[in-house]
Design a protein around this motif. Sequence first.
Motif, PDB file in Angstrom:
ATOM      1  N   LEU A 792       0.829  -1.206   0.000  1.00 17.46           N
ATOM      2  CA  LEU A 792       0.000   0.000   0.000  1.00 17.46           C
ATOM      3  C   LEU A 792       0.866   1.260   0.000  1.00 17.46           C
ATOM      4  CD1 LEU A 792      -2.851  -1.053   2.452  1.00 17.46           C
ATOM      5  CD2 LEU A 792      -3.041  -0.674  -0.019  1.00 17.46           C
ATOM      6  N   LEU A 793       1.977   1.216   0.700  1.00 19.62           N
ATOM      7  CA  LEU A 793       2.907   2.350   0.673  1.00 19.62           C
ATOM      8  C   LEU A 793       3.475   2.545  -0.733  1.00 19.62           C
ATOM      9  CD1 LEU A 793       4.812   1.749   4.037  1.00 19.62           C
ATOM     10  CD2 LEU A 793       3.196   3.599   3.547  1.00 19.62           C
ATOM     11  N   LYS A 794       3.828   1.423  -1.360  1.00 21.57           N
ATOM     12  CA  LYS A 794       4.337   1.505  -2.744  1.00 21.57           C
ATOM     13  C   LYS A 794       3.250   2.029  -3.677  1.00 21.57           C
ATOM     14  CE  LYS A 794       7.366   0.638  -6.044  1.00 21.57           C
ATOM     15  NZ  LYS A 794       6.593   0.850  -7.262  1.00 21.57           N
ATOM     16  N   ARG A 795       2.029   1.604  -3.471  1.00 20.03           N
ATOM     17  CA  ARG A 795       0.912   2.079  -4.287  1.00 20.03           C
ATOM     18  C   ARG A 795       0.744   3.588  -4.140  1.00 20.03           C
ATOM     19  NH1 ARG A 795      -5.459   0.661  -3.109  1.00 20.03           N
ATOM     20  NH2 ARG A 795      -6.330   1.560  -5.010  1.00 20.03           N
ATOM     21  N   LEU A 796       0.842   4.068  -2.902  1.00 21.58           N
ATOM     22  CA  LEU A 796       0.694   5.500  -2.652  1.00 21.58           C
ATOM     23  C   LEU A 796       1.773   6.293  -3.371  1.00 21.58           C
ATOM     24  CD1 LEU A 796      -1.004   7.554  -1.073  1.00 21.58           C
ATOM     25  CD2 LEU A 796       0.544   7.244   0.859  1.00 21.58           C
ATOM     26  N   THR A 818       5.812  11.623   3.945  1.00 21.94           N
ATOM     27  CA  THR A 818       5.047  10.859   4.930  1.00 21.94           C
ATOM     28  C   THR A 818       5.372   9.371   4.841  1.00 21.94           C
ATOM     29  OG1 THR A 818       2.858  10.597   5.919  1.00 21.94           O
ATOM     30  CG2 THR A 818       2.948  10.489   3.540  1.00 21.94           C
ATOM     31  N   VAL A 819       5.627   8.852   3.641  1.00 21.67           N
ATOM     32  CA  VAL A 819       6.011   7.447   3.505  1.00 21.67           C
ATOM     33  C   VAL A 819       7.414   7.220   4.068  1.00 21.67           C
ATOM     34  CG1 VAL A 819       6.523   5.588   1.868  1.00 21.67           C
ATOM     35  CG2 VAL A 819       4.509   7.035   1.531  1.00 21.67           C
ATOM     36  N   ALA A 820       8.347   8.121   3.761  1.00 21.46           N
ATOM     37  CA  ALA A 820       9.723   7.973   4.236  1.00 21.46           C
ATOM     38  C   ALA A 820       9.803   8.039   5.756  1.00 21.46           C
ATOM     39  CB  ALA A 820      10.615   9.052   3.624  1.00 21.46           C
ATOM     40  N   GLY A 821       8.881   8.762   6.388  1.00 26.47           N
ATOM     41  CA  GLY A 821       8.890   8.872   7.840  1.00 26.47           C
ATOM     42  C   GLY A 821       8.315   7.669   8.548  1.00 26.47           C
ATOM     43  N   ASN A 822       7.661   6.800   7.804  1.00 24.30           N
ATOM     44  CA  ASN A 822       7.102   5.560   8.333  1.00 24.30           C
ATOM     45  C   ASN A 822       8.246   4.569   8.579  1.00 24.30           C
ATOM     46  OD1 ASN A 822       5.971   2.890   8.395  1.00 24.30           O
ATOM     47  ND2 ASN A 822       4.150   3.634   7.334  1.00 24.30           N
ATOM     48  N   ASP A 823       8.215   3.873   9.723  1.00 24.59           N
ATOM     49  CA  ASP A 823       9.286   2.921  10.040  1.00 24.59           C
ATOM     50  C   ASP A 823       9.471   1.907   8.925  1.00 24.59           C
ATOM     51  OD1 ASP A 823       9.409   4.283  12.369  1.00 24.59           O
ATOM     52  OD2 ASP A 823       8.529   2.724  13.634  1.00 24.59           O
ATOM     53  N   VAL A 824       8.370   1.428   8.376  1.00 24.33           N
ATOM     54  CA  VAL A 824       8.424   0.454   7.279  1.00 24.33           C
ATOM     55  C   VAL A 824       8.735   1.159   5.961  1.00 24.33           C
ATOM     56  CG1 VAL A 824       7.082  -1.232   5.963  1.00 24.33           C
ATOM     57  CG2 VAL A 824       6.805  -1.081   8.440  1.00 24.33           C
ATOM     58  N   PHE A 826      10.550   3.731   5.071  1.00 25.33           N
ATOM     59  CA  PHE A 826      11.846   4.342   4.769  1.00 25.33           C
ATOM     60  C   PHE A 826      12.524   3.654   3.590  1.00 25.33           C
ATOM     61  CE2 PHE A 826      16.461   4.162   5.246  1.00 25.33           C
ATOM     62  CZ  PHE A 826      16.788   5.509   5.199  1.00 25.33           C
ATOM     63  N   TYR A 827      12.642   2.347   3.653  1.00 21.46           N
ATOM     64  CA  TYR A 827      13.346   1.612   2.603  1.00 21.46           C
ATOM     65  C   TYR A 827      12.571   1.629   1.285  1.00 21.46           C
ATOM     66  CZ  TYR A 827      16.202  -0.099   6.452  1.00 21.46           C
ATOM     67  OH  TYR A 827      17.037  -0.172   7.536  1.00 21.46           O
ATOM     68  N   ILE A 828      11.240   1.639   1.385  1.00 18.58           N
ATOM     69  CA  ILE A 828      10.416   1.698   0.174  1.00 18.58           C
ATOM     70  C   ILE A 828      10.613   3.045  -0.517  1.00 18.58           C
ATOM     71  CG2 ILE A 828       8.039   1.597  -0.688  1.00 18.58           C
ATOM     72  CD1 ILE A 828       7.458  -0.047   1.934  1.00 18.58           C
ATOM     73  N   ALA A 829      10.630   4.100   0.282  1.00 20.35           N
ATOM     74  CA  ALA A 829      10.819   5.445  -0.270  1.00 20.35           C
ATOM     75  C   ALA A 829      12.211   5.585  -0.888  1.00 20.35           C
ATOM     76  CB  ALA A 829      10.610   6.489   0.821  1.00 20.35           C
ATOM     77  N   GLN A 830      13.213   5.048  -0.211  1.00 21.17           N
ATOM     78  CA  GLN A 830      14.586   5.128  -0.720  1.00 21.17           C
ATOM     79  C   GLN A 830      14.686   4.446  -2.094  1.00 21.17           C
ATOM     80  OE1 GLN A 830      17.488   3.166   1.750  1.00 21.17           O
ATOM     81  NE2 GLN A 830      19.226   3.919   0.578  1.00 21.17           N
ATOM     82  N   ARG A 831      14.121   3.258  -2.185  1.00 21.65           N
ATOM     83  CA  ARG A 831      14.186   2.526  -3.453  1.00 21.65           C
ATOM     84  C   ARG A 831      13.349   3.218  -4.531  1.00 21.65           C
ATOM     85  NH1 ARG A 831      13.153  -4.005  -4.188  1.00 21.65           N
ATOM     86  NH2 ARG A 831      13.558  -4.074  -6.449  1.00 21.65           N
ATOM     87  N   PHE A 832      12.206   3.755  -4.144  1.00 22.30           N
ATOM     88  CA  PHE A 832      11.346   4.463  -5.088  1.00 22.30           C
ATOM     89  C   PHE A 832      12.082   5.652  -5.699  1.00 22.30           C
ATOM     90  CE2 PHE A 832       8.319   7.946  -5.840  1.00 22.30           C
ATOM     91  CZ  PHE A 832       7.437   7.347  -6.741  1.00 22.30           C
ATOM     92  N   LEU A 833      12.763   6.418  -4.869  1.00 21.73           N
ATOM     93  CA  LEU A 833      13.507   7.573  -5.363  1.00 21.73           C
ATOM     94  C   LEU A 833      14.626   7.131  -6.299  1.00 21.73           C
ATOM     95  CD1 LEU A 833      13.958  10.646  -5.251  1.00 21.73           C
ATOM     96  CD2 LEU A 833      15.467  10.272  -3.297  1.00 21.73           C
ATOM     97  N   GLU A 834      15.321   6.081  -5.921  1.00 21.55           N
ATOM     98  CA  GLU A 834      16.439   5.598  -6.725  1.00 21.55           C
ATOM     99  C   GLU A 834      15.966   5.120  -8.096  1.00 21.55           C
ATOM    100  OE1 GLU A 834      20.417   2.973  -5.819  1.00 21.55           O
ATOM    101  OE2 GLU A 834      18.511   2.234  -5.038  1.00 21.55           O
ATOM    102  N   SER A 856      16.025  15.278   2.112  1.00 20.10           N
ATOM    103  CA  SER A 856      16.140  15.517   3.557  1.00 20.10           C
ATOM    104  C   SER A 856      15.296  14.545   4.360  1.00 20.10           C
ATOM    105  CB  SER A 856      15.756  16.963   3.895  1.00 20.10           C
ATOM    106  OG  SER A 856      14.416  17.224   3.540  1.00 20.10           O
ATOM    107  N   SER A 857      14.165  14.086   3.794  1.00 20.81           N
ATOM    108  CA  SER A 857      13.322  13.148   4.536  1.00 20.81           C
ATOM    109  C   SER A 857      13.988  11.789   4.683  1.00 20.81           C
ATOM    110  CB  SER A 857      11.965  13.003   3.861  1.00 20.81           C
ATOM    111  OG  SER A 857      12.092  12.515   2.543  1.00 20.81           O
ATOM    112  N   LEU A 858      14.904  11.456   3.778  1.00 20.25           N
ATOM    113  CA  LEU A 858      15.702  10.239   3.921  1.00 20.25           C
ATOM    114  C   LEU A 858      16.948  10.493   4.776  1.00 20.25           C
ATOM    115  CD1 LEU A 858      15.632   8.821   0.271  1.00 20.25           C
ATOM    116  CD2 LEU A 858      14.320   8.002   2.223  1.00 20.25           C
ATOM    117  N   ALA A 859      17.632  11.599   4.492  1.00 16.62           N
ATOM    118  CA  ALA A 859      18.911  11.874   5.151  1.00 16.62           C
ATOM    119  C   ALA A 859      18.772  11.975   6.660  1.00 16.62           C
ATOM    120  CB  ALA A 859      19.512  13.167   4.601  1.00 16.62           C
TER     121      ALA A 859
END
Length: 919
Positions: A792-796, A818-824, A826-834, A856-859
């Motif tokens: 669902l995070l990936k879908r968002l 908001t996704v990157a700030g979620n404990d789960v 973080f890694y989804i957001a990092q990969r999505f950006l990459e 900054s939300s990842l860093a």
Amino acid sequence: MIKLHRTMNMRGLSCVLVALFGLSTAYRLSGDVVPEHYKLDIVTNLGDENDKFEFQGKVAIQATCVSATRNVTLHSKNLHLAENEIQVKDLNGGGTEAIEGFEYDKENEFFMVLLKEPLADGKKYEILIPFQGKLEDVLAGYYRSSFVDTNTKEKRYLATTQFEATDARRAFPCFDEPAMKSTFKISMGHTKKYSALSNMPVEQIEPMKEKQDWVWTHFENTVPMSTYLVAFIISDFGYESSRSSNNVTFKVWSRKDALNQVRFAGDVGPKTLDYFETYFDVDYPLPKQDMIAIPDFAAGAMENWGLITFRESRLLYDPEISSSSSQHQVASVIAHEMAHQWFGNLVTMKWWTDLWLNEGFATYMAGLAVHHIFPEWNSLEEESASNLLNVFGFDSLKTSHPVSVPVGHPREIDQIFDTIAYQKGSFLIRMMTLFLGEETFRMGVSNYLKKHKYGNAEQDDLWSSLTTEAHRSGFPKNLTVKTVMDTWTVQTGYPVIHVNRLYGQNALELKQERYYRDTIKPKSAGQCWWVPLSYTTATELQFNDTKPKIWLPCHNNVEIFEGFPKQDEWVIFNIRAAGLYRINYDEKNWQLLLDTLNSDKFESIPVLNRVQLIDDSSSLAWTGDLSYRIFFDLVKYLNREERYLPWKASLSNIGALNKRIKRTSTYGFFKVYLKELLEPIYEKVGALTLTKATKEKLDAVKHQTLIASWACRFGVSNCASEASRMFAEYMKNPTNTEIIPKDLRSVIFCNAIRRGAETEWEFLWQQYLKSNVATEKNSIMSALGCTREIWLLKRLLDFTLKDNSGIRKQDYSSVFTTVAGNDVGFYIAQRFLEENIKDIYKRLAPNTRRLSRYLSSLAGQMTSELEYDWFKNFTGKNEEYFKEAKQGVGQSLELIKVNIQWRNRHEKHLKCMLKKKEH
């Protein structure tokens, strides 16, 4: 007695900064030709003919040649210019000038008309340029926005503008620099089903002879103004009107299906105008003020003179659905933009170097106005505390920048619309007000506005006006405001004042140095400030006098001052956080303060000083200048504290620790500690109901929301289960607005989604799509990012790469954050950006500086060398996409670096401390 010493040469420092920033003037207009008046005609096609979204027009610019030249250079970007119809006319009866050719400089966005003979010095000319362009959905220049009418389900369009800082050139050829002020005569061509708005009132509407069912809307001449403040809009919006006490007509415009949400803005707007007219002793110069809510808008709002544009969530307020915090935000943004009508519009900075004269003043004055209109909110104290905490955090980085910042190429301008321009600028103005006295400050500002109205100014012009008034009211004659304030605005950072008590001598020694979060400090820093030092003692308790008792002059030596209290009572510096500096006391004075805070006398120290003690002890512990024992011993007193701001400061600092250790083995002990800290205050103020007494106090509502949010997240009492229960009831009857208190919706939504699964998420997503209230949509969007379901995070995130997904372009970076700030997440957001950086870049264009928010939300959560290497390699490999976010890249890299330092230095020690507390 003040001891004066040799101060640093600030003019020399400025030259050094210019050298460091590598500035060139090739991007600036030469000033050989200066505009005086624009006649601008634009015809807008909003899909009405051939389903095309485009505009065409012509501009006739009356200008004076101030230095003979054969080159008329102005700005143009992404426009098609009809070169064969361009003319340069001599308005002194000399006919039409012969044109030799044209040149385009894409790097600097120049369009040059090359003449066979030079224009004559002192003569007036008219430059006529026909042009056309596309109405794209880029949220910059003259662009299109759209919405679906909730009643008819029909998709509708509007055309609107956003020109700050350098995008007027996307709409019409112009001299697009703030100092090139002119008057404007604007006419808009459009179909009858739309209405037109611009900076001035409508003068006449007449049929367009060559097009049936089309009209021309002609507007009155403007006052002299900069191009970035020009605005025009074509829409089918409705409005409600009101008036100020000075008979200025206010209209608040919105989609017709959202007109029930404009009343609050219509009430606040005239009141803020009345307040500023009285405060500045300068009348608002226009006969009307329109405010309009734009569905697609990159900024929060834009202060176009007479036609302020807003995001819907920053102007519209539904008393049945919008939270009290949203109401406060709407009032603050309206006041901010109204303050710009004086600071920015009436008097404009000469160049973007002094952007803070616009944004810092608007931020500060908005706080005063909101407090004046809504004193029951107690918002001014919160404004001061929030600015202080934000600036202390951001400006502790080596990669920060001065308030008055050298600006090179125009593409660098957008990067300085940040914490420094807004919050630091505002806090420094507050600091000046407190050391000069409010009446002295007000008179100086009023004189500055009157002297430079309809013109441009630099910060030295403000210093001059303030110094004149200051010397009349007792400010030391051997000091000027410039001497003091240049140390705060021309150099980066702020000082920490080391207070070392000499207990046997009833004296103390003071030393200043720049505070860095990075423990590896530059060897050649050598910075210093003129610091206004206020203080009181445990016996005096004089917390109402914020004027400085001592000036710590700008030099690097230790200063010794006598006449301080005996060794058994504390001293506190910086009364009510009047100055922008941290204080590090010797250990004994810290202990004396701890003893008072952890007693029934803790309220003898005012709220803002409690806030600073909390933040200073945490930040000094971060750098190793203070033991973490002192910080944790200090926050023990929170079991007595029931005020909002000390809890906000504490949880802000504890939240910083939370980010750095939540992916480590220390986290289990940390969660236990937090739960024990939160349980008492949750039982007092955090339960998921709102009493009548709480509803009537904004700070009480914010306090309850803050505590409930943390309590639900960390398993305090029945918070999370109660949130899920209330959400389940809401799912059964979503039209009942009484089930979930509007001020607790963000907390309850997030925790229900965190504990729920696809069913809860899909229900709330549908509520997002159905909602007609922008503030509610924001709350829902944040909550959707709370799920622990990876898909669902990936879908968002994927929704931000799709047209017509329901998420607007303006909100893409917020979704990622908001996704990157979620404990789960973080890694989804990092990969999505990459994996999607190219597509993200294209979809954000031209507002690509927003990529800084992604970074900054990842860093902020990265704490290892491996993560640092990944980040550096990723941004380096994709350098082309971060060319307009270079400052953000540098700041994020530094943030990871200091996180690594903190973890290496403190994690084991913190784990031991938390283990002991558990046992």
